[in-house]
Write an enzyme that holds these catalytic residues in place. Structure first.
Site, short mmCIF file in Angstrom:
data_model
loop_
_atom_site.label_atom_id
_atom_site.label_comp_id
_atom_site.label_asym_id
_atom_site.label_seq_id
_atom_site.Cartn_x
_atom_site.Cartn_y
_atom_site.Cartn_z
N CYS A 2 0.83 -1.20 0.00
CA CYS A 2 0.00 0.00 0.00
C CYS A 2 0.87 1.26 0.00
O CYS A 2 1.98 1.26 0.54
CB CYS A 2 -0.89 -0.01 1.24
SG CYS A 2 -2.28 1.11 1.07
N ASP A 40 -6.71 -4.40 10.70
CA ASP A 40 -5.54 -3.54 10.87
C ASP A 40 -5.40 -3.19 12.36
O ASP A 40 -6.32 -3.38 13.16
CB ASP A 40 -5.76 -2.26 10.04
CG ASP A 40 -4.48 -1.47 9.79
OD1 ASP A 40 -3.41 -1.85 10.28
OD2 ASP A 40 -4.58 -0.44 9.07
O1 LIG Z 1 -0.71 4.88 4.44
C1 LIG Z 1 -1.29 5.92 4.75
O2 LIG Z 1 -0.71 7.01 4.72
C2 LIG Z 1 -2.72 5.87 5.18
C3 LIG Z 1 -3.40 7.05 5.34
C4 LIG Z 1 -4.71 7.03 5.77
C5 LIG Z 1 -5.35 5.83 6.02
C6 LIG Z 1 -4.66 4.64 5.87
C7 LIG Z 1 -3.36 4.65 5.44
N1 LIG Z 1 -2.66 3.49 5.29
C8 LIG Z 1 -3.18 2.20 5.50
C9 LIG Z 1 -2.19 1.19 5.08
O3 LIG Z 1 -1.30 1.44 4.35
C10 LIG Z 1 -2.30 -0.20 5.47
O4 LIG Z 1 -3.47 -0.63 4.86
C11 LIG Z 1 -2.21 -0.53 6.94
O5 LIG Z 1 -2.67 0.50 7.77
C12 LIG Z 1 -0.86 -1.00 7.35
O6 LIG Z 1 0.07 0.03 7.42
P1 LIG Z 1 1.52 -0.25 8.06
O7 LIG Z 1 1.34 -0.54 9.51
O8 LIG Z 1 2.28 1.01 7.82
O9 LIG Z 1 2.10 -1.40 7.31
#
Ligand SMILES: O=C(O)c1ccccc1NCC(=O)[C@H](O)[C@H](O)COP(=O)(O)O
Length: 213
Positions: free
Chosen positions: A8, A131
């Site tokens: 993502c 999540d």
């Molecule tokens: O990535 C972002 O900036 C974001 C902004 C607003 C809502 C969600 C967002 N990201 C979600 C994700 O990228 C993933 O689905 C998930 O939260 C896992 O993230 P991570 O812990 O950084 O791998």
């Protein structure tokens, strides 16, 4: 059965190439102004057009209204919408009907009560993204690199396909898969070298490790 991976928060053509080359199944594009991964419509369209057949293009929005969703879906060729705000089950159903795209609802988990809330989406969402719940006052509702206690969902069965997310990295994803039984995983900050900057080597390592789970 192999584990499907979603990466993502892509922002450059080389990210799409790295994700496709590593064998991930989904590429996520973020539309949220406060995010370091936020894309303009033009940039998102250009990235989506780079995606090869077989790599599903997912638009991530946060409590978006119809006007924004109209603009995104008209400009960007997509395979799925990811709703990462506090959209109600009714709103999820409305979006699914209006755009005719599969919808994945993200649900933040910190404790048992969040799993009860998650059940409310099983009837309306095509997929559930399980999540970590952001900490109080966090600037972003996701993409924070925060994990939750995977034991909360170990052995859980849901009526819909689901994806595990939150604080996953090349170093912990295999254990997360083993512990939770997830068949799909999602990562953003765990494959970045700086906020919003993906790293091709980490993407490759993540996909490989997920498959060993
Ligand atoms: O990535 C972002 O900036 C974001 C902004 C607003 C809502 C969600 C967002 N990201 C979600 C994700 O990228 C993933 O689905 C998930 O939260 C896992 O993230 P991570 O812990 O950084 O791998």
């Amino acid at each position: 059965m192999s584990v499907k991976v979603k990466i993502c928060g892509l922002s450059r053509p080389e990210d799409v190439a790295a994700v496709a080359g590593a064998g991930a199944a989904y590429a996520g594009f973020v539309f949220f102004a406060r995010s370091p991964r936020n894309l303009t419509l033009d940039d998102a369209r250009a990235l989506a057009l780079e995606a090869p057949v077989g790599l599903a293009k997912v638009a991530l929005t946060v409590d978006a209204d119809d006007m924004l969703l109209d603009r995104i879906t008209e400009a960007v060729p997509l395979d799925m919408l990811q709703l990462h705000g506090s959209e109600s089950p009714g709103r999820v159903a409305e979006i699914k009907a209006r755009y005719g795209l599969p919808v994945m609802k993200a649900v933040g988990v910190a404790g048992q009560e969040d799993l009860t809330a998650l059940a409310g989406y099983e009837e309306v969402a095509d997929q559930i993204l399980v999540d970590a719940k952001p900490l109080k006052g966090a600037a972003l509702p996701g993409g924070n690199g925060l994990a939750f206690d995977w034991r909360l969902i170990a052995g859980r069965k849901w009526a819909r396909p689901w994806m595990l997310a939150g604080g996953l990295t090349p170093g912990n994803v295999a254990e997360a898969v083993r512990l939770t039984g997830a068949r799909q995983v999602d990562v953003s900050s765990g494959v970045e070298r700086a906020p919003g900057v993906k790293d091709a080597g980490l993407i490759r390592a993540f996909v490989e490790a997920a498959r060993c789970g």
